[in-house]
Design a protein around this motif. Structure first.
Motif, PDB file in Angstrom:
ATOM      1  N   LEU A   1      92.993 109.079  -7.151  1.00  0.00           N
ATOM      2  CA  LEU A   1      91.992 108.191  -6.573  1.00  0.00           C
ATOM      3  C   LEU A   1      90.710 108.162  -7.384  1.00  0.00           C
ATOM      4  CD1 LEU A   1      93.963 108.574  -4.077  1.00  0.00           C
ATOM      5  CD2 LEU A   1      91.975 108.011  -2.691  1.00  0.00           C
ATOM      6  N   ARG A   2      90.454 109.210  -8.157  1.00  0.00           N
ATOM      7  CA  ARG A   2      89.244 109.250  -8.970  1.00  0.00           C
ATOM      8  C   ARG A   2      89.297 108.266 -10.136  1.00  0.00           C
ATOM      9  NH1 ARG A   2      85.914 113.631  -7.963  1.00  0.00           N
ATOM     10  NH2 ARG A   2      86.793 115.259  -6.607  1.00  0.00           N
ATOM     11  N   GLU A   3      90.467 107.662 -10.349  1.00  0.00           N
ATOM     12  CA  GLU A   3      90.634 106.773 -11.490  1.00  0.00           C
ATOM     13  C   GLU A   3      90.297 105.324 -11.179  1.00  0.00           C
ATOM     14  OE1 GLU A   3      94.611 107.265 -12.853  1.00  0.00           O
ATOM     15  OE2 GLU A   3      94.374 109.413 -13.292  1.00  0.00           O
ATOM     16  N   ASP A   4      89.956 105.030  -9.906  1.00  0.00           N
ATOM     17  CA  ASP A   4      89.634 103.651  -9.551  1.00  0.00           C
ATOM     18  C   ASP A   4      88.577 103.652  -8.442  1.00  0.00           C
ATOM     19  OD1 ASP A   4      89.668 100.905  -9.614  1.00  0.00           O
ATOM     20  OD2 ASP A   4      91.840 100.724  -9.318  1.00  0.00           O
ATOM     21  N   THR A   5      88.042 102.463  -8.153  1.00  0.00           N
ATOM     22  CA  THR A   5      86.936 102.353  -7.207  1.00  0.00           C
ATOM     23  C   THR A   5      87.412 102.450  -5.760  1.00  0.00           C
ATOM     24  OG1 THR A   5      87.114  99.954  -7.028  1.00  0.00           O
ATOM     25  CG2 THR A   5      85.728 100.833  -8.812  1.00  0.00           C
ATOM     26  N   THR A   6      86.473 102.687  -4.886  1.00  0.00           N
ATOM     27  CA  THR A   6      86.756 102.770  -3.454  1.00  0.00           C
ATOM     28  C   THR A   6      87.392 101.483  -2.947  1.00  0.00           C
ATOM     29  OG1 THR A   6      84.909 104.293  -3.119  1.00  0.00           O
ATOM     30  CG2 THR A   6      85.686 103.093  -1.187  1.00  0.00           C
ATOM     31  N   GLU A   7      86.802 100.355  -3.307  1.00  0.00           N
ATOM     32  CA  GLU A   7      87.301  99.080  -2.800  1.00  0.00           C
ATOM     33  C   GLU A   7      88.698  98.779  -3.315  1.00  0.00           C
ATOM     34  OE1 GLU A   7      87.307  95.628  -0.527  1.00  0.00           O
ATOM     35  OE2 GLU A   7      86.060  97.436  -0.470  1.00  0.00           O
ATOM     36  N   ASN A   8      88.953  99.055  -4.595  1.00  0.00           N
ATOM     37  CA  ASN A   8      90.289  98.787  -5.137  1.00  0.00           C
ATOM     38  C   ASN A   8      91.340  99.662  -4.463  1.00  0.00           C
ATOM     39  OD1 ASN A   8      89.351  96.808  -6.837  1.00  0.00           O
ATOM     40  ND2 ASN A   8      89.265  98.119  -8.657  1.00  0.00           N
ATOM     41  N   TRP A   9      91.010 100.943  -4.252  1.00  0.00           N
ATOM     42  CA  TRP A   9      91.963 101.816  -3.575  1.00  0.00           C
ATOM     43  C   TRP A   9      92.160 101.414  -2.121  1.00  0.00           C
ATOM     44  CZ3 TRP A   9      95.774 104.382  -5.191  1.00  0.00           C
ATOM     45  CH2 TRP A   9      95.756 105.039  -6.432  1.00  0.00           C
ATOM     46  N   ARG A  10      91.099 100.980  -1.462  1.00  0.00           N
ATOM     47  CA  ARG A  10      91.241 100.542  -0.080  1.00  0.00           C
ATOM     48  C   ARG A  10      92.241  99.395   0.007  1.00  0.00           C
ATOM     49  NH1 ARG A  10      89.538  96.876   3.510  1.00  0.00           N
ATOM     50  NH2 ARG A  10      88.429  95.684   1.923  1.00  0.00           N
ATOM     51  N   ASN A  11      92.139  98.436  -0.922  1.00  0.00           N
ATOM     52  CA  ASN A  11      93.058  97.293  -0.926  1.00  0.00           C
ATOM     53  C   ASN A  11      94.482  97.719  -1.266  1.00  0.00           C
ATOM     54  OD1 ASN A  11      90.982  95.504  -0.275  1.00  0.00           O
ATOM     55  ND2 ASN A  11      90.458  95.139  -2.427  1.00  0.00           N
ATOM     56  N   ARG A  12      94.622  98.625  -2.227  1.00  0.00           N
ATOM     57  CA  ARG A  12      95.969  99.062  -2.628  1.00  0.00           C
ATOM     58  C   ARG A  12      96.654  99.832  -1.499  1.00  0.00           C
ATOM     59  NH1 ARG A  12      94.743 101.647  -8.497  1.00  0.00           N
ATOM     60  NH2 ARG A  12      96.966 102.226  -8.393  1.00  0.00           N
ATOM     61  N   LEU A  13      95.900 100.655  -0.813  1.00  0.00           N
ATOM     62  CA  LEU A  13      96.471 101.407   0.303  1.00  0.00           C
ATOM     63  C   LEU A  13      96.808 100.478   1.469  1.00  0.00           C
ATOM     64  CD1 LEU A  13      94.172 104.556   0.164  1.00  0.00           C
ATOM     65  CD2 LEU A  13      96.640 104.491  -0.302  1.00  0.00           C
ATOM     66  N   ALA A  14      95.979  99.455   1.683  1.00  0.00           N
ATOM     67  CA  ALA A  14      96.256  98.496   2.753  1.00  0.00           C
ATOM     68  C   ALA A  14      97.587  97.794   2.516  1.00  0.00           C
ATOM     69  CB  ALA A  14      95.120  97.485   2.852  1.00  0.00           C
ATOM     70  N   GLU A  15      97.919  97.528   1.260  1.00  0.00           N
ATOM     71  CA  GLU A  15      99.196  96.892   0.927  1.00  0.00           C
ATOM     72  C   GLU A  15     100.375  97.783   1.326  1.00  0.00           C
ATOM     73  OE1 GLU A  15      98.935  96.065  -3.203  1.00  0.00           O
ATOM     74  OE2 GLU A  15      97.489  94.404  -2.967  1.00  0.00           O
ATOM     75  N   ARG A  16     100.119  99.100   1.391  1.00  0.00           N
ATOM     76  CA  ARG A  16     101.158 100.045   1.788  1.00  0.00           C
ATOM     77  C   ARG A  16     101.105 100.351   3.289  1.00  0.00           C
ATOM     78  NH1 ARG A  16     100.607 104.963  -2.423  1.00  0.00           N
ATOM     79  NH2 ARG A  16     102.126 105.809  -0.934  1.00  0.00           N
ATOM     80  N   GLY A  17     100.232  99.630   4.007  1.00  0.00           N
ATOM     81  CA  GLY A  17     100.122  99.830   5.449  1.00  0.00           C
ATOM     82  C   GLY A  17      99.290 101.031   5.839  1.00  0.00           C
ATOM     83  N   ILE A  18      98.485 101.559   4.901  1.00  0.00           N
ATOM     84  CA  ILE A  18      97.639 102.722   5.180  1.00  0.00           C
ATOM     85  C   ILE A  18      96.200 102.254   5.300  1.00  0.00           C
ATOM     86  CG2 ILE A  18      96.780 104.930   4.295  1.00  0.00           C
ATOM     87  CD1 ILE A  18      99.446 105.227   2.808  1.00  0.00           C
ATOM     88  N   HIS A  19      95.610 102.485   6.474  1.00  0.00           N
ATOM     89  CA  HIS A  19      94.227 102.071   6.698  1.00  0.00           C
ATOM     90  C   HIS A  19      93.287 103.128   6.137  1.00  0.00           C
ATOM     91  CE1 HIS A  19      90.867  99.989   8.538  1.00  0.00           C
ATOM     92  NE2 HIS A  19      90.447 101.150   9.020  1.00  0.00           N
ATOM     93  N   ALA A  20      92.435 102.720   5.201  1.00  0.00           N
ATOM     94  CA  ALA A  20      91.466 103.621   4.584  1.00  0.00           C
ATOM     95  C   ALA A  20      90.064 103.059   4.799  1.00  0.00           C
ATOM     96  CB  ALA A  20      91.753 103.779   3.091  1.00  0.00           C
ATOM     97  N   THR A  21      89.131 103.913   5.149  1.00  0.00           N
ATOM     98  CA  THR A  21      87.768 103.488   5.457  1.00  0.00           C
ATOM     99  C   THR A  21      86.802 104.052   4.431  1.00  0.00           C
ATOM    100  OG1 THR A  21      88.297 103.514   7.818  1.00  0.00           O
ATOM    101  CG2 THR A  21      85.961 103.463   7.205  1.00  0.00           C
ATOM    102  N   PRO A  22      86.012 103.215   3.754  1.00  0.00           N
ATOM    103  CA  PRO A  22      84.969 103.736   2.875  1.00  0.00           C
ATOM    104  C   PRO A  22      83.993 104.599   3.659  1.00  0.00           C
ATOM    105  CG  PRO A  22      85.333 101.403   2.457  1.00  0.00           C
ATOM    106  CD  PRO A  22      86.091 101.745   3.704  1.00  0.00           C
ATOM    107  N   VAL A  23      83.608 105.730   3.100  1.00  0.00           N
ATOM    108  CA  VAL A  23      82.752 106.685   3.792  1.00  0.00           C
ATOM    109  C   VAL A  23      81.292 106.413   3.454  1.00  0.00           C
ATOM    110  CG1 VAL A  23      82.182 109.127   4.097  1.00  0.00           C
ATOM    111  CG2 VAL A  23      84.565 108.425   3.728  1.00  0.00           C
ATOM    112  N   CYS A  24      80.468 106.299   4.481  1.00  0.00           N
ATOM    113  CA  CYS A  24      79.026 106.170   4.284  1.00  0.00           C
ATOM    114  C   CYS A  24      78.490 107.473   3.693  1.00  0.00           C
ATOM    115  CB  CYS A  24      78.342 105.871   5.611  1.00  0.00           C
ATOM    116  SG  CYS A  24      76.556 106.111   5.579  1.00  0.00           S
ATOM    117  N   VAL A  25      77.839 107.387   2.544  1.00  0.00           N
ATOM    118  CA  VAL A  25      77.216 108.574   1.941  1.00  0.00           C
ATOM    119  C   VAL A  25      75.719 108.377   1.760  1.00  0.00           C
ATOM    120  CG1 VAL A  25      79.311 109.375   0.791  1.00  0.00           C
ATOM    121  CG2 VAL A  25      77.817 107.743  -0.376  1.00  0.00           C
ATOM    122  N   ASP A  26      75.191 107.265   2.257  1.00  0.00           N
ATOM    123  CA  ASP A  26      73.756 106.978   2.162  1.00  0.00           C
ATOM    124  C   ASP A  26      73.375 106.164   3.397  1.00  0.00           C
ATOM    125  OD1 ASP A  26      71.176 106.025   1.631  1.00  0.00           O
ATOM    126  OD2 ASP A  26      71.551 105.802  -0.505  1.00  0.00           O
TER     127      ASP A  26
END
Length: 541
Positions: free
Chosen positions: A487-512
């Motif tokens: 996951l460190r090899e790509d952005t949060t948004e790109n991984w969120r979309n890729r995981l969604a394609e696999r039916g896995i819901h991923a939520t970006p974490v608020c850090v600020d």
């Protein structure tokens, strides 16, 4: 139903159990969904904690976002739903045309982080300062993990001096220790921890007792050792004349006098004010010292404003006979009185429930304490982290692969204030129906029992530690079935979309929290002035 509006079952259960315990039969039902006015795809507790700042604040002590091991946002949403049902029913009984109420888990999360949000978004140039590492709890030579508490620098100094700590470390450690309630972090000098690891717990406890410092072991068992009701009612003499509803919020026309400090008590008054009550805050001459604690929002502390904006202030010297007389005059025109004074103060001052009920027949008198109704021979200070340590919350806050520790997010302070406010609402509705006033007792410890927790510490799950991406973190409710290092090899948004394609819901974490405040998708749930604050968490129709 869509994912964002399906029912939050745990929140429903918390609301139903609280209403049952209060003996309330509300005529208005409060619906609960996940997102409410927050325009984010939130479908479970993990997603809400990630998106709304709870993981960020809870994880400050370790330096990375982390899921709080309790379904805290859902529990708070259940308490808010009970409040909405009670407030709506009270207004309806007073003539309002209210048929329904609604709240959400996301709004409860924003209320939970409200003080931290105010600090992060204040217009002060003061820079928010918190560092991970060095936090309590401490450990003795035998391996006993324990919490310490003192509210006075003199006690802190005496304790460490008796144990032979370095004076420079004692001085350096006080500010982060004292500020851990505000920062959710506590970077204490490592040599203080080292010194305690060299000593047996009996020696540490003796030094604490002689210094006026509270020491309490952190329990490994998440179950609450003594189950107590969230609130108890005791009839007070006299009866009250009903006040008609005149429009506005459901508590319009209700007057509440509060004499409170820190978080728990002010939170109770804050919630009642958000529901439309006029809240009169009693402060010492010169005002509450917390008003001047930076960062400032306008001319007042941002953190103080987060819990006290909108309250009318009366400065009274309650140590004097004249000040106590003026307080009775205020209470004579009020419906409820709320305080979180230390045990015994009300009785010594002639301001206990029976005293004020003679001044105001039909009064709802609420005391929100630390440990009631537990009967300690020598009670420790009734503060958040000690209650977490003893009640089992600390054991449930982290998975079993990590040592138990109180969350430095003020879990029981916030929940304790909310439970107190719920008790006041239940007593006001009861008074509307019967004319009877009541004494309402609750505590940080009784509020801790509202939080559902497992019978034993649970194993670490994928949801516990958000996964780092190239530019942030993603929180998942299930394992993605891939190497987290990828996951460190790509952005949060790109991984969120890729995981969604696999039916896995991923939520970006608020850090600020500043970014959270600026997110237009959250805007309908926030109010912007010289700092950002959550709007009232209920809709009534």
């Amino acid at each position: 139903m869509t994912a964002t509006v399906r029912r939050a079952e745990l929140a429903d259960r918390v609301a139903a159990e609280l209403l049952r315990e209060l003996g309330a039969s509300p005529s208005v039902r409060c619906e609960i969904d996940w997102a409410g006015p927050v325009e984010l795809p939130l479908a479970d507790e993990t997603a809400v904690q990630a998106a709304c700042g709870i993981m960020h604040v809870h994880g400050r002590a370790s330096g990375t976002p982390q899921r709080l091991g309790l379904d805290y946002a859902s529990t708070v949403a259940g308490v808010l739903a009970a409040q909405g049902a009670l407030a709506g029913s009270l207004a309806r009984a007073r003539g309002a045309r209210i048929d329904s109420a609604r709240t959400s888990v996301a709004q409860s999360a924003l209320l939970i982080v409200g003080q931290y949000l105010a600090v992060a978004t204040s217009d002060d140039e003061w820079a928010e300062s918190w560092e991970p590492g060095g936090r309590p709890p401490f450990r003795s030579r035998e391996g006993i993990r324990f919490e310490l508490e003192t509210l006075r620098p003199e006690g802190w100094q005496r304790f460490w001096q008796q144990l032979g700590a370095d004076p420079a470390d004692i001085a350096t450690g006080w500010l982060p220790f004292q500020q851990r309630f505000a920062t959710a972090a506590a970077r204490l000098p490592e040599r203080l921890h080292t010194r305690l690891r060299q000593l047996c717990y009996a020696e540490i406890a003796r030094a604490a007792e002689e210094s006026g410092v509270s020491a309490l072991p952190v329990r490994d068992d998440p179950a609450q050792p003594v189950e107590v009701p969230a609130c108890t009612f005791l009839d007070l003499p006299g009866s009250a004349t009903a006040r008609s509803w005149t429009g506005g919020g459901p508590l319009d026309g209700i007057v509440v006098v509060e004499s409170t400090r820190r978080i728990q008590g002010p939170m109770a008054g804050h919630v009642l004010g958000m529901l439309g009550a006029e809240v009169i805050r009693v402060e010492p001459p010169g005002g509450d010292p917390m008003r001047g604690v930076p960062p400032m929002s306008g001319e007042c502390s941002a953190r103080f404003r987060a819990l006290n904006d909108g309250k009318r202030v009366e400065e009274l010297d309650l140590k004097s006979a004249a000040g106590r007389r003026e307080l009775r005059e205020l209470v004579a025109g009020a419906d409820a009185f709320v305080h979180n004074w230390a045990p015994g103060r009300a009785e010594r001052s002639g301001l206990d429930a029976d005293d004020l009920a003679r001044t105001r027949p039909g009064l709802v008198y609420a005391w929100s304490s630390g440990w009631a109704p537990l009967d300690w021979p020598y009670p420790p200070l009734g503060t958040d982290f000690l209650v977490q340590a003893h009640s089992g919350i600390a054991a449930a806050a982290y998975p079993q692969q990590e040592p138990p520790a109180p969350s430095l997010l003020t879990v029981t302070d916030i929940l304790g204030g909310l439970v107190c406010a719920t008790g006041v609402l239940g007593a006001l509705l009861r008074r509307e129906r019967t004319g009877l006033g009541a004494r309402v007792d609750s505590s940080l410890y009784s509020a801790a029992g509202v939080l559902p927790r497992p019978d034993r510490r649970r194993a670490r799950a994928p949801r516990d530690r958000p996964l780092a991406t190239a530019d942030g973190y993603l929180a998942l409710s299930e394992s993605p079935g891939l190497d987290p290092a990828l996951l460190r090899e790509d952005t949060t948004e790109n991984w969120r979309n890729r995981l969604a394609e696999r039916g896995i819901h991923a939520t970006p974490v608020c850090v600020d929290l500043r970014e959270l405040a600026a997110d237009p998708r959250v805007g309908k749930a926030l109010h912007h002035s010289t700092h950002v604050a959550p709007t009232p968490a209920w809709e009534f129709a």
